[in-house]
Write a protein that holds these residues in place. Structure first.
Motif, PDB file in Angstrom:
ATOM      1  N   LEU A  15     -43.741 -27.974   3.265  1.00  0.00           N
ATOM      2  CA  LEU A  15     -45.045 -28.254   2.664  1.00  0.00           C
ATOM      3  C   LEU A  15     -46.096 -27.294   3.215  1.00  0.00           C
ATOM      4  O   LEU A  15     -46.965 -26.809   2.481  1.00  0.00           O
ATOM      5  CB  LEU A  15     -45.430 -29.709   2.944  1.00  0.00           C
ATOM      6  CG  LEU A  15     -46.492 -30.324   2.030  1.00  0.00           C
ATOM      7  CD1 LEU A  15     -46.141 -30.112   0.573  1.00  0.00           C
ATOM      8  CD2 LEU A  15     -46.620 -31.807   2.338  1.00  0.00           C
ATOM      9  N   PHE A  23     -52.921 -21.699  -1.260  1.00  0.00           N
ATOM     10  CA  PHE A  23     -54.300 -21.383  -0.920  1.00  0.00           C
ATOM     11  C   PHE A  23     -54.436 -19.980  -0.363  1.00  0.00           C
ATOM     12  O   PHE A  23     -55.451 -19.643   0.218  1.00  0.00           O
ATOM     13  CB  PHE A  23     -54.838 -22.390   0.098  1.00  0.00           C
ATOM     14  CG  PHE A  23     -55.064 -23.754  -0.481  1.00  0.00           C
ATOM     15  CD1 PHE A  23     -54.058 -24.711  -0.435  1.00  0.00           C
ATOM     16  CD2 PHE A  23     -56.245 -24.081  -1.100  1.00  0.00           C
ATOM     17  CE1 PHE A  23     -54.243 -25.962  -0.993  1.00  0.00           C
ATOM     18  CE2 PHE A  23     -56.446 -25.334  -1.652  1.00  0.00           C
ATOM     19  CZ  PHE A  23     -55.445 -26.282  -1.600  1.00  0.00           C
ATOM     20  N   ARG A  25     -54.896 -16.068   0.340  1.00  0.00           N
ATOM     21  CA  ARG A  25     -55.703 -14.960  -0.135  1.00  0.00           C
ATOM     22  C   ARG A  25     -55.008 -13.693   0.316  1.00  0.00           C
ATOM     23  O   ARG A  25     -54.177 -13.745   1.217  1.00  0.00           O
ATOM     24  CB  ARG A  25     -57.128 -15.030   0.409  1.00  0.00           C
ATOM     25  CG  ARG A  25     -57.213 -14.931   1.903  1.00  0.00           C
ATOM     26  CD  ARG A  25     -58.627 -15.066   2.385  1.00  0.00           C
ATOM     27  NE  ARG A  25     -58.714 -15.075   3.831  1.00  0.00           N
ATOM     28  CZ  ARG A  25     -59.806 -15.413   4.487  1.00  0.00           C
ATOM     29  NH1 ARG A  25     -60.879 -15.771   3.831  1.00  0.00           N
ATOM     30  NH2 ARG A  25     -59.834 -15.391   5.807  1.00  0.00           N
TER      31      ARG A  25
ATOM     32  N   ALA B 146     -51.886 -26.330  -6.685  1.00  0.00           N
ATOM     33  CA  ALA B 146     -53.197 -26.419  -6.043  1.00  0.00           C
ATOM     34  C   ALA B 146     -54.290 -26.564  -7.094  1.00  0.00           C
ATOM     35  O   ALA B 146     -55.248 -27.311  -6.913  1.00  0.00           O
ATOM     36  CB  ALA B 146     -53.448 -25.186  -5.181  1.00  0.00           C
ATOM     37  N   ARG B 150     -56.886 -29.622  -7.612  1.00  0.00           N
ATOM     38  CA  ARG B 150     -58.329 -29.421  -7.657  1.00  0.00           C
ATOM     39  C   ARG B 150     -58.913 -30.046  -8.928  1.00  0.00           C
ATOM     40  O   ARG B 150     -59.958 -30.688  -8.889  1.00  0.00           O
ATOM     41  CB  ARG B 150     -58.648 -27.925  -7.614  1.00  0.00           C
ATOM     42  CG  ARG B 150     -60.114 -27.622  -7.428  1.00  0.00           C
ATOM     43  CD  ARG B 150     -60.368 -26.121  -7.247  1.00  0.00           C
ATOM     44  NE  ARG B 150     -59.836 -25.640  -5.989  1.00  0.00           N
ATOM     45  CZ  ARG B 150     -58.841 -24.772  -5.861  1.00  0.00           C
ATOM     46  NH1 ARG B 150     -58.254 -24.281  -6.922  1.00  0.00           N
ATOM     47  NH2 ARG B 150     -58.419 -24.380  -4.682  1.00  0.00           N
ATOM     48  N   VAL B 164     -59.535 -31.235  -0.896  1.00  0.00           N
ATOM     49  CA  VAL B 164     -59.064 -29.914  -1.345  1.00  0.00           C
ATOM     50  C   VAL B 164     -59.690 -28.819  -0.486  1.00  0.00           C
ATOM     51  O   VAL B 164     -59.023 -27.869  -0.065  1.00  0.00           O
ATOM     52  CB  VAL B 164     -59.406 -29.692  -2.831  1.00  0.00           C
ATOM     53  CG1 VAL B 164     -59.059 -28.273  -3.255  1.00  0.00           C
ATOM     54  CG2 VAL B 164     -58.688 -30.697  -3.705  1.00  0.00           C
ATOM     55  N   LEU B 167     -57.968 -28.565   2.818  1.00  0.00           N
ATOM     56  CA  LEU B 167     -56.715 -27.789   2.756  1.00  0.00           C
ATOM     57  C   LEU B 167     -57.022 -26.299   2.708  1.00  0.00           C
ATOM     58  O   LEU B 167     -56.358 -25.485   3.364  1.00  0.00           O
ATOM     59  CB  LEU B 167     -55.907 -28.184   1.522  1.00  0.00           C
ATOM     60  CG  LEU B 167     -55.254 -29.559   1.533  1.00  0.00           C
ATOM     61  CD1 LEU B 167     -54.505 -29.792   0.234  1.00  0.00           C
ATOM     62  CD2 LEU B 167     -54.319 -29.717   2.712  1.00  0.00           C
ATOM     63  N   ARG B 168     -58.028 -25.950   1.963  1.00  0.00           N
ATOM     64  CA  ARG B 168     -58.365 -24.527   1.848  1.00  0.00           C
ATOM     65  C   ARG B 168     -58.776 -23.961   3.199  1.00  0.00           C
ATOM     66  O   ARG B 168     -58.367 -22.882   3.604  1.00  0.00           O
ATOM     67  CB  ARG B 168     -59.482 -24.330   0.822  1.00  0.00           C
ATOM     68  CG  ARG B 168     -59.735 -22.860   0.441  1.00  0.00           C
ATOM     69  CD  ARG B 168     -61.058 -22.660  -0.256  1.00  0.00           C
ATOM     70  NE  ARG B 168     -62.180 -22.857   0.638  1.00  0.00           N
ATOM     71  CZ  ARG B 168     -62.603 -21.963   1.533  1.00  0.00           C
ATOM     72  NH1 ARG B 168     -61.987 -20.810   1.660  1.00  0.00           N
ATOM     73  NH2 ARG B 168     -63.646 -22.234   2.307  1.00  0.00           N
ATOM     74  N   PHE B 171     -55.556 -23.737   5.413  1.00  0.00           N
ATOM     75  CA  PHE B 171     -54.480 -22.818   5.041  1.00  0.00           C
ATOM     76  C   PHE B 171     -54.962 -21.457   4.568  1.00  0.00           C
ATOM     77  O   PHE B 171     -54.179 -20.523   4.491  1.00  0.00           O
ATOM     78  CB  PHE B 171     -53.589 -23.466   3.973  1.00  0.00           C
ATOM     79  CG  PHE B 171     -52.783 -24.596   4.524  1.00  0.00           C
ATOM     80  CD1 PHE B 171     -53.188 -25.899   4.341  1.00  0.00           C
ATOM     81  CD2 PHE B 171     -51.650 -24.349   5.269  1.00  0.00           C
ATOM     82  CE1 PHE B 171     -52.458 -26.941   4.891  1.00  0.00           C
ATOM     83  CE2 PHE B 171     -50.919 -25.385   5.815  1.00  0.00           C
ATOM     84  CZ  PHE B 171     -51.319 -26.686   5.630  1.00  0.00           C
ATOM     85  N   GLN B 172     -56.199 -21.367   4.262  1.00  0.00           N
ATOM     86  CA  GLN B 172     -56.725 -20.050   3.891  1.00  0.00           C
ATOM     87  C   GLN B 172     -57.528 -19.456   5.052  1.00  0.00           C
ATOM     88  O   GLN B 172     -57.407 -18.276   5.369  1.00  0.00           O
ATOM     89  CB  GLN B 172     -57.606 -20.148   2.648  1.00  0.00           C
ATOM     90  CG  GLN B 172     -57.996 -18.781   2.080  1.00  0.00           C
ATOM     91  CD  GLN B 172     -58.909 -18.913   0.874  1.00  0.00           C
ATOM     92  OE1 GLN B 172     -60.118 -18.791   1.001  1.00  0.00           O
ATOM     93  NE2 GLN B 172     -58.337 -19.164  -0.279  1.00  0.00           N
ATOM     94  N   GLU B 173     -58.390 -20.252   5.634  1.00  0.00           N
ATOM     95  CA  GLU B 173     -59.245 -19.759   6.701  1.00  0.00           C
ATOM     96  C   GLU B 173     -58.579 -19.854   8.061  1.00  0.00           C
ATOM     97  O   GLU B 173     -59.019 -19.214   9.010  1.00  0.00           O
ATOM     98  CB  GLU B 173     -60.546 -20.579   6.757  1.00  0.00           C
ATOM     99  CG  GLU B 173     -61.328 -20.605   5.457  1.00  0.00           C
ATOM    100  CD  GLU B 173     -62.087 -19.318   5.234  1.00  0.00           C
ATOM    101  OE1 GLU B 173     -62.303 -18.584   6.226  1.00  0.00           O
ATOM    102  OE2 GLU B 173     -62.433 -19.021   4.101  1.00  0.00           O
ATOM    103  N   ARG B 199     -52.355 -33.659   1.687  1.00  0.00           N
ATOM    104  CA  ARG B 199     -51.009 -33.100   1.572  1.00  0.00           C
ATOM    105  C   ARG B 199     -50.178 -33.888   0.572  1.00  0.00           C
ATOM    106  O   ARG B 199     -49.417 -33.328  -0.214  1.00  0.00           O
ATOM    107  CB  ARG B 199     -50.320 -33.085   2.925  1.00  0.00           C
ATOM    108  CG  ARG B 199     -50.907 -32.062   3.886  1.00  0.00           C
ATOM    109  CD  ARG B 199     -50.424 -32.321   5.287  1.00  0.00           C
ATOM    110  NE  ARG B 199     -49.051 -31.906   5.481  1.00  0.00           N
ATOM    111  CZ  ARG B 199     -48.678 -30.701   5.903  1.00  0.00           C
ATOM    112  NH1 ARG B 199     -49.594 -29.790   6.167  1.00  0.00           N
ATOM    113  NH2 ARG B 199     -47.413 -30.414   6.083  1.00  0.00           N
ATOM    114  N   PHE B 202     -51.272 -32.905  -2.873  1.00  0.00           N
ATOM    115  CA  PHE B 202     -50.716 -31.596  -3.244  1.00  0.00           C
ATOM    116  C   PHE B 202     -49.243 -31.726  -3.589  1.00  0.00           C
ATOM    117  O   PHE B 202     -48.759 -31.162  -4.571  1.00  0.00           O
ATOM    118  CB  PHE B 202     -50.905 -30.593  -2.102  1.00  0.00           C
ATOM    119  CG  PHE B 202     -50.223 -29.282  -2.371  1.00  0.00           C
ATOM    120  CD1 PHE B 202     -48.964 -29.006  -1.828  1.00  0.00           C
ATOM    121  CD2 PHE B 202     -50.801 -28.317  -3.178  1.00  0.00           C
ATOM    122  CE1 PHE B 202     -48.325 -27.807  -2.091  1.00  0.00           C
ATOM    123  CE2 PHE B 202     -50.161 -27.112  -3.448  1.00  0.00           C
ATOM    124  CZ  PHE B 202     -48.926 -26.857  -2.899  1.00  0.00           C
TER     125      PHE B 202
END
Lengths: 1081, 235
Positions: A15, A23, A25, B146, B150, B164, B167-168, B171-173, B199, B202
């Motif tokens: 997961l 997510f 980038r 995703a 959203r 949401v 999670l961003r 997992f993004q930052e 989670r 998602f």
């Protein structure tokens, strides 16, 4: 949703991975480098004593040089900028410029270096004095001490003239960057934004963050305020000198207002208000000179700084005179005032005497009044000092843009305010304090906003730059969705949304940020990405780009890119517009060009070259051009190699250019040794690159180093476990070393996993054929042909050869003759076997094709020998000899060369010599003598189409030496000559029938001989091949095919048919026996 | 990439979408193209790199869709293979069209390097192209999940949207929950619970997207999800 009870939920690890992708980038963001060291230059260089000043780039300390025992100024780059290559470069450039300029008006640089942690520094002369800005701020009015300030400016002009003569442009001239020493010495400081003239445009881009608007807006020429680097040169400094002159005369620089308004006004060249001010200030001729300096067009400004200095000096005398006159008038006025005051005092005193009892306090009032004047003057003086300090700080703040510096300036104005807060101080001083305080606060606020915006600009442009080269030097198209998301994210982080925001508003925002043109360049790449990937929103981006950058030249380039029309792209490539484009636009331009190999490569290549000329050090463009050139064909190989070499020089640490050039040199049989060297270099640079080992292995194979090739392929297979090519190469190498069983085993294993790997299956078939397993080989080829429609012609060529070599001549002829005329076929094995190539191929077409290939592959020994074989078959013996020699020389340089090329040379030499003899005999109408090789001469004559002489010579020879008739194909060739000769004679002529009969008798004799061989089980394969050749010999068609036979007399026709039947049966029998006795070839 | 509304997804499968598109339903066709065209393009670009012009590439991309939707096309011929899932079907269609285009090109081009399309000459081979496709497929599925999450959150409200966003950020930052909690003024424990819930949401969206594409997989949705996630690790 249907789930079974046995389904297990996703693991947490799964997961997590899914969420990361969901997510994600794009990669490529560089983490901010944070250095927390506080290192300084070694104490042997200087000992730091105190901080003097702090700006946007660095800190200035007062330090002491221990060697020379003198005070110096030490400038040290901010620690957080040490990792910023652009900032470091700019810092060092300032030091270099200071070191280069040796003039009293330039602060000398003593030394420079880096600390142990890499922080750059330099030392220079420590200057004591005040800035011109501070002095101007202190004066009571613009008319005050104009002469003095003009003298200062004249000195500045002379200094700038010197700097320009040395090719240095300052680009940030302003009162804050002019120091006036205690003894009146004038020096221009802060060369941090300076650049060298010859490569000005590059220098303005290099070492600077894209989009950075450098300089101080209030003194900036329009071209600098717009960021139009192509127009910036030394005349930008002339504008700034005019701006200073304007301030001297009118009290303000050309553009009024706060910082943002000033920048906007500078970009728009709003100078009318300044001109109005100047019209009533200062001497007329200097005002005119000032107006000229402030021209929007650089060409309208004075010729150089010397002209300005001379203009000032020329008016100086007049100004002095006027000032002198004013001083005299002022002195007179002062004396008159004193006299009046004295008179008043006397009057008061007299009145006091009279009214001493009543007005006893009058004298006291006078005394108080004088004390008040003194106190006011003292407050004015102290407030003036504070204002001067505030002005100095404000000047520093303006050059650095540092909000902290502005805060210090504001604090200084606050101190000045505190001094006059009790109501003391003159009105003029209070007004000055108020004005400067208001300005400082406004500019501080603006500076904070701009600093924030500048950080956002830099972050945005950095993100966009990362998308351009996302961590890999490979210029192949990246994952379009990921890039699309990256672009959107980059803009979103900057608070911008090109897809939803109003385009005009967004454009205005980006224009105000000063990064319009750079962003437009990135948008070009994003637009092309959307067009290529059929993603929505390309039109929106195009509209935004047009608003950001309406430059007509670049717009024309963009229109050509969007059109995708080679004609349009070629047109802009041929004009001046492409040179005005930034990196992103150029990348989009080259990607818009159609790929090579479509019949219009030349125009596209021309356009590609034009793009490269604009940015010759652009790595992606260079390597793409190299690939493009190679794809355009043999005539561009040298050019392709040249650009690959250039790409290697541009990025010597990247493996791609080495790897790809090595691949091209090997795969095109150009230079195996160079290819091997390049691949070795690629391996050094990228040890885990399995494909480099693979390519190295192929190059070593070309060099004949089969052991080395095997080792390289083993390494490649280890590193690329899912890649089938190393295993195929390994199997081929085993075949080349003669280890046929191992080769067959390897191929079988490979094909078990990759049954549709037709290239490998055809090689497998060849290995089987070499091992004498003909039926299996042919079965494999049948699979290949059935499965791979695309390569059908190629595979049929292989199959045809195998059939031919195994005696199935008719079948082989049907296949080989049916191949497309441009199909390459390896004829060397057939030539080695003595097969008559003219029966199976169109020699003219094949020869032309082979000549082109041999030219393209000069290092390929086999190709040269193939060419020689075709030339020999075509009767061009002298040329064949040259080609055989070339092929032999190349082959002998290889360890694994097994072809009997030395024998071929001997034969070719003999034939070349024989050809001379042939010409002589024909000219003399003679037959070969006993000492001649009559059979060879007869064959040669036949191949040259001289059927009459050939037939006669065959007949004479067989008569004289019957044994020679039994030589391979002797009777066949004799029969062919005789039949062809008979065709040249009138059909009704007796001679025609006689020659046909002779041909028939020779063939019958041969049948008898071959029949005995077959019955004895001797040379069955050779017999089947020989007899098979009868069935396909083109010359015998007239006595073999139905059309030809129909024209013969019935008796003769029956005889021929019987003979053909017998030959066919014998051939089949021989073939059957040969297939049953397998043995390696 | 356009995503269908949850309500629509409850009623259709990918095959239904294709059937509708093949029948001429404009909305279905647009949806089909929006969803899968980038995948097709990515595969063809990987296969042909820069050796094909954009117009040719576009033609080939369109050919894939024509092939998918036409009568007696790949759709018809592969009805029996639906159990293998839509991914295999689409990849097969793409490869078929690619091979056809290469054959056509090899036969018609009169250029010295027509064999430039010879797979042996390209640094990548078919396996790599297929891996590109598969990896892209997997990535697309994750992003669709995703996106679906959203969209649902927009309907459900601020709390769901915040999950949401959580999670961003993670997992993004790459932010830590403790730091986010501090920034948002929440207790870390509460935020951990929100994270767990996010989670799950998602995961649910992912299953639904996968089921949409493999309606005949007879319940092996989790296995399909796991396989897709494994593909993410390959390149």
């Amino acid at each position: 949703m249907r789930e079974s009870a046995s389904d297990r939920p996703l693991s947490e690890g799964h997961l997590d991975r899914a969420l990361r992708e969901a997510f994600a980038r794009p990669s490529g963001l560089r983490p901010d480098v944070q250095l927390h060291d506080t290192s300084l230059p070694p104490e042997s260089v200087c000992r730091v004593e105190a901080e003097i000043a702090r700006g946007g780039m660095g800190i200035v300390f007062r330090a002491r040089d221990p060697a020379l025992q003198r005070e110096v100024a030490l400038k040290l780059l901010h620690e957080e900028l040490s990792g910023d290559a652009a900032a470091v470069e700019r810092f060092l450039e300032e030091a270099r410029v200071g070191g280069m300029l040796q003039h009293p008006g330039v602060v000398p640089v003593y030394a420079c270096g880096r600390t142990q942690t890499g922080r750059p520094w330099f030392t220079m002369k420590l200057i004591a004095g005040e800035t011109l800005a501070s002095l101007l701020a202190k004066r009571a009015s613009p008319a005050h001490e104009q002469g003095r300030f003009l003298a200062i400016l004249e000195s500045v002009c002379r200094t700038i003239a010197y700097a320009h003569s040395r090719g240095v442009v300052h680009l940030d001239l302003k009162p804050g960057n002019v120091m006036v020493g205690a003894f009146g010495e004038v020096q221009v400081v802060d060369w941090g934004l300076a650049a060298l003239l010859p490569e000005l445009e590059d220098a303005l881009g290099h070492g600077r963050r894209p989009g950075e608007v450098f300089g101080t807006p209030a003194y900036m020429p329009p071209e600098q305020a717009r960021g139009d680097r192509a127009l910036i040169d030394g005349r930008a400094d002339l504008f700034a000198l005019g701006a200073i002159l304007c301030e001297i005369f009118t009290g303000s620089p050309p553009y009024p207002g706060g910082r943002a308004a000033v920048r906007q006004a500078a970009a728009e060249a709003r100078l009318d208000e300044a001109r109005t001010r100047l019209s009533s200030a200062g001497p007329a001729e200097l005002a005119r000179l000032c107006v000229r300096c402030l021209s929007e067009q650089p060409s309208a400004r004075p010729r150089d700084a010397t002209e300005i200095a001379d203009g000032i000096a020329g008016s100086f005398a007049q100004l002095e005179a006027r000032a002198r006159g004013a001083e005299i008038a002022a002195a007179r006025e002062g004396e008159r005032a004193r006299q009046e005051r004295r008179a008043r005092r006397l009057t008061v005193a007299f009145a006091a005497t009279v009214l001493a009892v009543v007005l006893g306090g009058a004298a006291l009032w006078t005394k108080w009044s004088m004390r008040e004047d003194a106190r006011r003057e003292s407050v004015d003086s102290r407030a003036g000092e504070a204002l001067g300090e505030a002005a100095r700080l404000l000047g520093q703040a303006e050059s650095s843009g540092d909000p902290g510096m502005y805060a210090q300036a504001v604090a200084a104005t606050d101190r000045a305010q505190a001094m006059i807060s009790t109501g003391e101080g003159s009105v003029a001083t209070r007004e000055r304090v108020s004005s400067l305080r208001e300005r400082a606060r406004a500019e501080e606020s603006q500076a904070r906003l701009e600093a924030q915006r500048a950080r956002a600009n830099a972050a945005l442009l950095r993100r966009l730059e990362d998308l351009r080269t996302p961590g890999s030097e490979d210029a192949y198209p990246e994952d379009p969705l990921a890039r699309e998301a990256g672009y959107a994210a980059a803009f979103a982080e900057a608070g911008l949304d090109p897809d939803r925001a109003d385009a005009e508003l967004l454009a205005a925002e980006l224009l105000s940020r000063g990064i319009a043109i750079e962003v437009a360049s990135h948008l070009d790449e994003w637009t092309l990405l959307r067009l290529d990937a059929c993603l929505p929103g390309a039109e929106r981006l195009q509209r935004l780009t047009q608003l950001l950058d309406p430059d007509p030249g670049r717009s024309a380039v963009r229109a050509a890119i969007a059109s995708g029309s080679l004609e349009e792209l070629g047109r802009v490539a041929g004009g001046p517009d492409l040179s005005r484009c930034r990196e992103g636009t150029l990348h989009a331009f080259v990607r818009a060009l159609p790929p090579s190999g479509l019949g219009h490569s030349e125009p596209a290549l021309h356009a590609f070259r034009a793009a490269h000329r604009v940015r010759p050090d652009d790595y992606p463009v260079t390597i793409e051009l190299a690939r493009y050139a190679f794809n355009c064909g043999v005539e561009h190989v040298a050019e392709g190699e040249q650009f690959y070499r250039l790409a290697q020089a541009l990025r010597p640490e990247h493996a791609t250019a080495f790897l790809e050039l090595g691949w091209e040199l090997e795969h095109n049989d150009i230079d195996y040794a160079a290819a091997a060297e390049l691949e070795r270099r690629a391996v050094e640079l990228q040890p885990a690159a399995g494909v480099a080992y693979f390519c190295l292995g192929r190059a070593l194979r070309g060099l004949g180093d089969l052991d080395g090739a095997l080792a390289a392929q083993a390494a490649a297979a280890h590193m690329m476990p899912g890649d089938r090519r190393p295993q195929k190469e390994t199997a081929m190498l085993h075949r080349m070393t003669g280890a046929l069983d191992r080769s067959i085993q390897e191929f079988a294993s490979l094909l078990a996993h990759h049954p549709e790997y037709y290239l490998a299956r055809s090689e497998y078939a060849s290995a089987l054929f070499d091992a004498g397993r003909t039926e299996e080989a042919l079965a494999q080829m049948a699979q290949v042909i059935a499965g791979d429609e695309r390569g059908r012609s190629q595979w049929e060529g292989v199959e045809g050869r195998m059939l031919l070599q195994s005696g199935s001549c008719v079948q082989a002829a049907r296949i080989l003759r049916g191949l497309q005329s441009d199909q390459e076929v390896s004829v060397l094995p057939l030539f080695a076997q003595g097969i008559r190539l003219q029966d199976y191929f169109d020699l003219d077409v094949l020869l032309a094709r082979c000549q082109a290939n041999a030219a393209r592959a000069p290092a390929n020994a086999e190709m040269q020998c193939q060419l020689a074989a075709l030339l020999d078959a075509s009767g061009r013996y002298a040329a064949a000899l040259v080609a055989f020699r070339a092929g032999h020389a190349l082959g002998m340089a290889q360890q694994a060369w097994r072809s009997p090329s030395s024998n071929w040379i001997l034969v070719a030499e003999k034939r070349a010599a024989l050809e001379t003899r042939l010409v002589t005999l024909l000219a003399a109408h003679e037959s070969p003598a006993a000492a001649d090789d009559g059979l060879a001469l007869a064959r040669m004559a036949s191949r040259k189409g001289l059927h009459g002489p050939a037939a006669r010579w065959f007949a004479e020879l067989f008569e004289r030496e019957p044994a020679r008739a039994a030589e391979p194909d002797a009777r066949l060739e004799a029969a062919c000559a005789a039949v062809c000769f008979s065709e040249q004679l009138p059909k009704t002529a007796q001679e025609s029938a006689r020659w046909r009969a002779l041909a028939h008798s020779w063939l019958r004799d041969e049948l008898e001989r071959r029949g005995a061989e077959v019955r004895a089980g001797v040379a069955t394969l050779e017999v089947s091949c020989a007899l098979g050749a009868w069935e396909v010999a083109r010359e015998l068609a007239v006595v073999r095919e139905a059309d030809g036979l129909a024209s013969l007399p019935a008796t003769e026709r029956a005889e021929w048919l019987a003979s053909w039947s017998c030959a066919s049966a014998l051939c089949s029998e021989a073939q059957g026996r040969s297939l049953n006795s397998t043995h390696p070839r | 990439m356009a995503i269908m509304a949850p309500s629509f997804m409850a009623d259709v499968t990918c095959w239904t979408l294709i059937e509708c598109a093949a029948a001429g339903d404009r909305g279905a066709r647009e949806n089909f193209a929006d969803r899968y065209l980038p995948l097709v393009r990515a595969y063809l670009e990987a296969r042909w790199k820069t050796r094909l012009s954009r117009p040719e590439l576009e033609d080939a991309v369109q050919d894939v869709f024509v092939e998918c939707l036409k009568e007696q096309g790949v759709l018809e011929r592969n009805r029996s293979r639906r159990g293998q899932g839509f991914r295999a079907y689409l990849l097969g269609a793409v490869r078929y069209v690619a091979l056809r285009a290469e054959s056509r090109r090899a036969r018609t081009l009169d250029a010295a390097r027509a064999e430039g399309l010879e797979p042996e000459r390209l640094p990548d081979d078919e396996d790599s192209c297929s891996r590109v496709f598969d990896r892209r497929w997997a990535a697309t599925i994750m992003r669709e999940a995703a996106e679906l999450q959203r969209e649902r959150a927009q309907v459900q409200g601020a709390q769901a949207l915040r999950r949401v966003e959580l999670l961003r950020r993670i997992f993004q930052e790459g932010q830590r929950i403790a730091d986010i909690a501090r920034e948002w003024g929440l207790a870390a424990d509460a935020l951990h619970r929100e994270h767990a819930r996010a989670r799950e949401e998602f995961s649910s969206a992912l299953r639904e997207i996968v089921a949409f594409h493999a309606p005949d997989s007879d319940g092996a949705v989790e296995r399909e999800c796991a396989e897709l996630i494994e593909l993410l690790g390959q390149s």
